[in-house]
Scaffold this motif. Sequence first.
Motif, PDB file in Angstrom:
ATOM      1  N   PRO A 118     -22.891 -27.655   9.714  1.00 45.29           N
ATOM      2  CA  PRO A 118     -23.906 -27.972   8.707  1.00 45.29           C
ATOM      3  C   PRO A 118     -23.748 -27.162   7.430  1.00 45.29           C
ATOM      4  O   PRO A 118     -23.040 -26.158   7.397  1.00 45.29           O
ATOM      5  N   ILE A 119     -24.463 -27.626   6.405  1.00 41.92           N
ATOM      6  CA  ILE A 119     -24.407 -26.973   5.098  1.00 41.92           C
ATOM      7  C   ILE A 119     -24.822 -25.504   5.213  1.00 41.92           C
ATOM      8  O   ILE A 119     -24.279 -24.647   4.531  1.00 41.92           O
ATOM      9  N   HIS A 150     -21.928 -23.405   5.681  1.00 42.92           N
ATOM     10  CA  HIS A 150     -21.085 -23.278   4.486  1.00 42.92           C
ATOM     11  C   HIS A 150     -21.738 -22.423   3.406  1.00 42.92           C
ATOM     12  O   HIS A 150     -21.055 -21.783   2.626  1.00 42.92           O
ATOM     13  N   ASP A 151     -23.078 -22.444   3.370  1.00 43.27           N
ATOM     14  CA  ASP A 151     -23.767 -21.608   2.396  1.00 43.27           C
ATOM     15  C   ASP A 151     -23.498 -20.134   2.652  1.00 43.27           C
ATOM     16  O   ASP A 151     -23.557 -19.319   1.754  1.00 43.27           O
ATOM     17  N   GLN A 152     -23.259 -19.809   3.912  1.00 41.67           N
ATOM     18  CA  GLN A 152     -23.124 -18.398   4.250  1.00 41.67           C
ATOM     19  C   GLN A 152     -21.694 -17.904   4.289  1.00 41.67           C
ATOM     20  O   GLN A 152     -21.444 -16.722   4.141  1.00 41.67           O
ATOM     21  N   TRP A 153     -20.766 -18.807   4.539  1.00 37.58           N
ATOM     22  CA  TRP A 153     -19.375 -18.361   4.683  1.00 37.58           C
ATOM     23  C   TRP A 153     -18.628 -18.520   3.374  1.00 37.58           C
ATOM     24  O   TRP A 153     -18.499 -19.632   2.877  1.00 37.58           O
ATOM     25  N   PRO A 154     -18.086 -17.432   2.851  1.00 41.53           N
ATOM     26  CA  PRO A 154     -17.317 -17.541   1.611  1.00 41.53           C
ATOM     27  C   PRO A 154     -16.049 -18.362   1.830  1.00 41.53           C
ATOM     28  O   PRO A 154     -15.430 -18.287   2.899  1.00 41.53           O
TER      29      PRO A 154
END
Lengths: 609, 621
Positions: free
Chosen positions: B121-122, B125-129
Motif C-alpha cells: 500500500p501507499i 511507500h510513504d515511509q520507505w525512501p
Amino acid sequence: MKGVPATPSVPLGVQDEENSQLDRVHSKAVRRRSLRLLGSTLAPLRATFVGTVVLVVIAQATRVLGPALIALAVDTALPQAQAGNWGPAIWISGGYVLAAIVAGATTAAFIRLAARVSQTVLLDLRQRVFGQTQRLSLEFHESYTSGRIISRQTSDLEALRELLDSGVTSLASGFLYMVFTAVSLFVLDVQAGLVLLVAAIPVWLITRWFQKRSQVLYRISRVASARLIVNFVENMTGIRAVQAFRREDANNARYGALTEDYRANTARTMGLNGIYDPALQLTGNVTVAVALAFGGFRVLDGSLEVGVLIATLLYTKRFFQPVQQMAMFYNSFQSAAAALEKISGLLEEIPTVRQAADPVPLPNAKGALRFSDVEFGYGAGKVVLPNLDLDIPAGQTIALVGQTGAGKSTVAKLVARFYDVTGGSVTLDGVDLRELASRDLRRAIVMVTQEAYLFSGTVRDNIALAKPEATDSEVEAAARAVGAHDFILALPDGYDTDVNKRGGRVSAGQRQLISFARAFLADPAVLILDEATSSLDIPGERLVQRGLQTLLADRTALIIAHRLSTVAIADRVLVMSDGRVVEDGTPEELIAGDGRFAALHHAWEDSLV
Amino acid sequence: MRSRPAASSADTPVVATLARLYPFVKPALPRLIAGMICALGASLCALAIPQVLEYAVNGPLLGSVDAGDTSGVWFAVLLVLGLGILEAGLIAARRAFILIPGTRVEAGLRMSLFRHLQDLPIAFHDQWPGGQLLSRSMSDLSSLRRWLSFGIVMLVVNSTTIVVGIVLMIRMAAPLGVAYLIGALPVVFFSYRFSRRFRRISRLSQDQAGDLATTVEESVHGIRVLKAYGRGREAYRNFSSQADELRGTELSKARVLSMFSFAIMTISEVVLGLCVFAGVWLVVDGQMTVGALVAFFATAGVVNGPVERLGELVSMSLYAKTAVDRYFEVLDTVNEVTDPAEPVRVNAPRGEVTFEGVHFHYADAPPIDLIPAPTTVPSEAPREEVLSGVDLHIRPGETMALVGLTGSGKTTMASLVPRLFDVTAGSLRIDGVDVRDLTRRDLRTLVSIAFEDATLFSASVRENVLFGAPPGQDDQRDLERALTVAQALFVHDLPDGVDTLIGEEGMSLSGGQRQRLALARAVAARPYVLVLDDPLSALDVSTEEAVTEQLRAELERTTTLIVAHRPSTVALADRVAVLQDGRVTGVGTHSELLVSHDHYRFVISSLIEDEESELVGKVRS
C-alpha cells in the motif's frame, strides 16, 4: 566546484549514450575518455598505490619463502639434527614463523591500503558526478531522467568498485610473478622459453576477441541496468497512479522484459567469460604438453637433461597460474570501463547555463529588471518569446497574466536564469544575468514554483534551505509571516517533524506554505511566484497575500497566478499572448478598459461568492 | 537535507537466511551442485598436473629413452594434454552450470520484489525512501548473484580441500596433523567474532549506500528548488559528508577483514612453522619417517592457498547474507491492504458511496532500519487521527464537493475510496459493499482518481491517457473524448500529436498541462465513481471554466467526489460536504451552506472582511 575545462573539440557528452554498437572512432574516443577519468582519480593516490603494490610483492615473496624453508629443513636441518646439532632446525622453524607473521601482516596492511585507494576513488567520482548534476542546467535535466543519474551514481560506480576491489594491485603482483617465471625459464633453457613466447600469440588473439566482444556486451549491460533503474524509479515515484489505475500487470510485463534483457545480457557476459577463462587455461595446458613433446625429443637426442626438462615444465605450468586471476581482472576492467564511459560522458557535458568566467559582483541588488530584445525558444523547438522588451523598475510588483502557453513561465524562468536567452539580454540593476556571480544572482532572485518539493528531513530543514545559517527564530518568523506557523506546531514534533518521503504526510497546500516560508526567509531583491498559491485554500491564500503585501513592499516581484485575487496586489499587470505583452498597465486601468484583462476580471468576479 | 541515519536491524542467524533463500534457489540447486563438482574436479586436475608431469617424465619418457623409440614421449604428452584439456573442460563446465543459477535466481528475486512493491500500500511507500528500495533491487541482488556464481562454489571447494587436506595430514603424521587442527580452534573463535562484527558493518554500509541513493534521487527530483535558491553547494556538501560516512564504513569494514585475514593466515602458518621443528624432532626420535614429513608439508602447501582465501570468501558470503536480509525485510513486509479471501462483486454498479463512522490515522512506525539507534518511539501514545467519524452518503450519479481547510484531511478522505489507504475504523461502501470485500482490481475499475500533483509516465500521450481505460473499446474515440473533456487538446500541437513521448524521458509539460492529462486519464477510465483531488488548481480561469462545463456534462451519470478549494470548482457539484475537525459537519448545496454554515463561509468565501481572517490562526490550530 570548478567550471568544466574547455575542450577543443565538441565533447560527445551523454548523447548516443544508449548506443552500444559504436563505430571504431567513437568507441576509441569514449574508451580513452573513461581511462583518462580513471587516471585522473588515481593520480593523487600514486604513493598509496605504489605502497600497496610493494606490500603485495613482499607478501608474495614471503609466501614463496615457505616451501623453500621446508626443503631446507628436510635437506639440511634434519641430517644436522640427527647428528645432534639442533641449531639449524630451530633457526629454520623460527624463520618460518617469522615469515608467516610478515606475510600475514603485509596482507592485512595491503587489504586496508587497497580499500583506501578504492574508497577514495569512489568518493571522488561520487562527488564529481554529484557536483556535475548540480551544475548542469535544467534543460539537461529535463531530458536526462533522474533514474539515469541515479544509475550513474549507483550501479555504474558499483561496477567500478568491483574492479578496484578485485585488486588492481593483485594484477601487478600476478604480472610480476609471470615476468619472474618467464625470466627464470629463459635462464634455464632458452628453447623452452621460446615455446612460451609462441604461446603468447594465441593468448593475445583470445584476449583481443574477448575485448571486442565484451566491450559491446558491457556497454549493453550498462544501458540495460540504467533502463531497469529508470523504470523502477519512475514506477515507485508514481506508485499512487500505478495502483489507482491498476497498472500492476502491465508494469510487471514491462519491468519483467527489462529484467530479462538485463539478465540475458549478464548471462551473455558470463558466457563470454566462460569461454575466455578456460581458453586461457587450455592454452596454458597445451603449452605445457607442447613443451613436454619438444623437450622429450631433446631428451631422446640427449641434448637435454631430464632434470632441466622437469624444471622447465614446472615453470611453464607455473607461468599460467595467475592467468585465471588476470582473466577475472580483465573482465571487471571491461565492465568498469563501460561504466566509466557513461560517467565520463555525464561529466563531459557542458552546462548550457554557465557561471561567468569573470563574474561581476552585485552584493546588494536593488531589483531593477530589464528585458532587451529578448528572443527565446526551448532547445531546437519553436520560438516562445520572439522579441520581448520590458522594463521593471526596482520595487515594482508585476502580475503576469495570460493563457497557458503564452510564455509567462518562460519569462519567469529567464529571470531566475534557469535558462539563458537565445537573443538579446536580461539585466538586473544593469548587469547582464550571464555576467553575474551565481551566488549573487541566487541571493538576489528567488523563484517559488507550483511544485513545492520537500526534501526528506524536518520542516525546519526544509524552510532553512533558503538560508542554511538561519536561526530557529528566523525560521519561525518566516513561517509565521505566511501563516504556516500554526499548522507546523500542530504536527507531531512541530518544526522537527520529519516530512518523510516526499512530504507524504503534509498536504499539498501545506507544502506550498512551507515553500512560501522558504522564500520569505531567503529575502531576495526579486521574488518570482509561479503559480505558487494554486493549492492553497482561500483563507490560506488570504493570509499569504497579507504576508505578501508586507514582503513585496520594498522588492521587485513577478507574480504568475490564475487566481486574480493574487493579481489584485500588483502595481502593474502584464497580459501576455503568444510570447508578447499585449496589455500593460495598473490593475485599475486595465479593468476599466475593455481588453482581455477586463474580461478575465469580470469572469472571475462572477465566480466569487 | 538528509534522511535519517540507518541503523542495522535485528541480525538473523545465517541458517535462517539460507532457509528463507532456499525456495528461490531450489530450482537452480542441481546446477549449482554440478558446478561445485566441476570446480572440485578442476582443482583436483590443477593439483594433479605437476605430479603427472614428474611421473610422465620419469616414467614413460625415460622408458622411451631406454627402449629407443618415441612411443613413451607421445604417451607422456597425451597424458599431460588429456589432463590439461580435462581441466579446461571442467572450468568451462563449471561456468556453464553456474550461469543459470546466478542470473535466473537474481532476475526471479528482482521480479518478486517489484511485484511485491507494486502490491504494497501507499502507506508503505510513504515511509520507505526510494533509494533504499532501489538499492535492494539492484546492488543487493547483484551481490547475491556474485555469491551464487562464485562465492558459494569457491567456499565449498575450498572448505572441502581444507577438510580433506587436514584429514590426509592427520593420517600421514598424526601428531603434526592434530597440532594443525588445534591451531584451527582459535580460528573458529575469531571467525565467530569476525562474523558478528563484519555482518554489522556490512549491513551498515548497505544501508548507507541506500541512503546515499535516496539523497541522489531527491537532489535530482528537487533540482528546481536547489537551483532556485542556489543551494547546489550545500547539497553537495551534505552529499559529500554522507558519501564520506559511507567511505568510513567501508574502511572499517576493510579493517575488520584485515584483522581476520591476519588471524587465520598467521595462526595456520605459525603452527606450521612450529611443526617444522616438531617434525624434525619426531623424525630424529624415530616416531616418523622422512617421507611422511615431506608428504605432510606438501599437503599443507596445498591446504594453505584455500586457507588464505577463506577470509575473502567468508566476507563475501557475509556481505551477500546481509544483502539478502535487507531484501527479505521488504519482501516479507505484510501487505495490510489486501484482497479479501472471498471477494464480492458489485453486479450492477450504480456508484453509491457511503462513508460510515470512518476513522483514519496514518501508521507512524517507520521502517525497521530507519529507526534511529536509541529509539524512544512511544508506540502506545494515542496517534492523532486525521478522520474521526466521517459520515457521508453520496448518491449514485451525484457530484459531491469536499471542502475544508488545508490539512483537514480532504486528500486522505479521497484516497480512501480507491483503497490507497484502508480506514482504521468504520466502513466505506460502494453500492452497499464494503470496499474491503472487493478485490482491489475490481474496486479500482469502478473508481478512478485524479491527483493534484499529476504523475505522468515516460510514454506517449495516448498511453498516459488510456492508462486505466477498459480494454477492447474504441480507443481513439475514448482518447478524443477524454482529451476534450479535460481541455487537453493542446496535445495535438505537440511534435507527434498524441504519440508524443512525455514524462521524464520525453517532453516536459507545464503544471496545467499535466493536470489536464491526469484529468483526461481519470475520465478515460470510464469509472462509476470518479474522485478528483483538486484537479483544476493549476488551470487558468478560462480553461477551468471550459473544463468545468465539459465535466458537468460528462459527470451526469458518474458519481463524483471532488476536492475543492475554490467556488469555481464547487460550482460543479450538486452538493457540498464540509470537512472540519475530522468530521463532515455539514452537507448541502452551495447556497444553503453559505447561509447556514459558518465554517463553510469562512473556507470558501473570498468576500470576508479582513478582520475575520485574523481568526484564521485560531481556527487552524
